[in-house]
Design an enzyme around this catalytic site. Structure first.
Site, PDB file in Angstrom:
ATOM      1  N   LYS A  13      32.658  25.864  41.859  1.00 62.38           N
ATOM      2  CA  LYS A  13      33.641  25.041  41.143  1.00 62.38           C
ATOM      3  C   LYS A  13      34.945  24.911  41.925  1.00 62.38           C
ATOM      4  CE  LYS A  13      33.697  27.502  37.391  1.00 62.38           C
ATOM      5  NZ  LYS A  13      32.798  28.595  37.762  1.00 62.38           N
ATOM      6  N   ARG A  86      35.665  27.608  28.529  1.00 68.57           N
ATOM      7  CA  ARG A  86      34.556  28.528  28.765  1.00 68.57           C
ATOM      8  C   ARG A  86      33.734  28.767  27.513  1.00 68.57           C
ATOM      9  NH1 ARG A  86      35.125  32.230  33.603  1.00 68.57           N
ATOM     10  NH2 ARG A  86      36.885  31.359  34.705  1.00 68.57           N
ATOM     11  N   ARG A 125      31.784  36.712  49.266  1.00 67.72           N
ATOM     12  CA  ARG A 125      33.190  36.280  49.328  1.00 67.72           C
ATOM     13  C   ARG A 125      34.162  37.450  49.301  1.00 67.72           C
ATOM     14  NH1 ARG A 125      34.117  33.032  43.577  1.00 67.72           N
ATOM     15  NH2 ARG A 125      34.214  34.873  42.267  1.00 67.72           N
ATOM     16  N   ARG A 127      35.799  39.408  46.995  1.00 68.72           N
ATOM     17  CA  ARG A 127      36.926  39.678  46.097  1.00 68.72           C
ATOM     18  C   ARG A 127      36.777  41.082  45.516  1.00 68.72           C
ATOM     19  NH1 ARG A 127      37.322  34.339  42.283  1.00 68.72           N
ATOM     20  NH2 ARG A 127      38.007  32.889  43.871  1.00 68.72           N
ATOM     21  N   ARG A 138      29.230  38.988  34.350  1.00 72.05           N
ATOM     22  CA  ARG A 138      29.891  37.689  34.222  1.00 72.05           C
ATOM     23  C   ARG A 138      28.878  36.566  34.017  1.00 72.05           C
ATOM     24  NH1 ARG A 138      33.813  36.994  39.110  1.00 72.05           N
ATOM     25  NH2 ARG A 138      34.481  35.181  37.935  1.00 72.05           N
TER      26      ARG A 138
END
Length: 181
Positions: A13, A86, A125, A127, A138
């Site tokens: 996104k 969401r 990634r 994080r 999640r």
């Protein structure tokens, strides 16, 4: 023009949003970025949100809707909603906020990506909040709370599903065809 980009965490996104806002001159509203900025600033909102986000859960609607309402009020052109709404209550609240401002959502883009590919992407990634257990939580939260938005926007004839795999350019070309209409 107001556009929503939907997809599981790690579906691309944010990456596609950057291309969309450049091409279509929309303001990028990412509640995730807004919350991370609050956390970085060490604000009261940020500290409250951090513990919720670290567990992989969703921040309360009241906090999110307050931030979104401020953006809608200040916006003069159009908004790309990235990662918001969401939940179904958030979607209905967004519709009401926009209706009160004599505006509406024009299009909803859903990025469709396999869960295993998402886990790989998010681990890569790097994080701090991206470990496999949190990622899978999640994704589970997304399935339970966000997936119902697909039916909600489909029923309004606003939903377009886009395959979210392949090169960034290929994915954006699919999105661009939909938004150019």
């Amino acid at each position: 023009m107001h556009v929503i980009i939907l997809g599981a965490p790690g579906s691309g996104k944010g990456t596609q949003s950057a291309e969309i806002v450049k091409q279509f001159t929309l303001e990028h509203l990412s509640t995730g970025d807004m919350l991370r900025a609050e956390i970085s600033a060490g604000s009261e909102l940020g500290l409250a949100a951090k513990s919720v986000m670290d567990a992989g859960d969703l921040v309360s609607d009241d906090i999110i809707l307050g931030m979104v309402e401020n953006k809608i009020t200040a916006n003069q052109s159009g908004i790309l909603f990235d990662g918001f709404p969401r939940t179904l209550p958030q979607a209905k609240a967004l519709d009401k906020l926009l209706k009160d401002a004599d505006q509406s959502i024009h299009c909803v883009i859903q990025l469709d990506v396999d869960n295993e590919e998402i886990v790989e992407r998010m681990l890569a990634r790097g994080r701090a909040d991206d470990n496999e257990e949190t990622i899978r939580n999640r994704l589970s939260v997304y399935e339970e709370q966000t997936a119902p938005l697909i039916a909600y926007y489909r029923d309004q004839n606003k939903l377009s599903t886009v395959l979210g795999t392949g090169s960034i350019t290929d994915i954006f070309a699919r999105i661009e065809k939909i938004l150019a209409k």
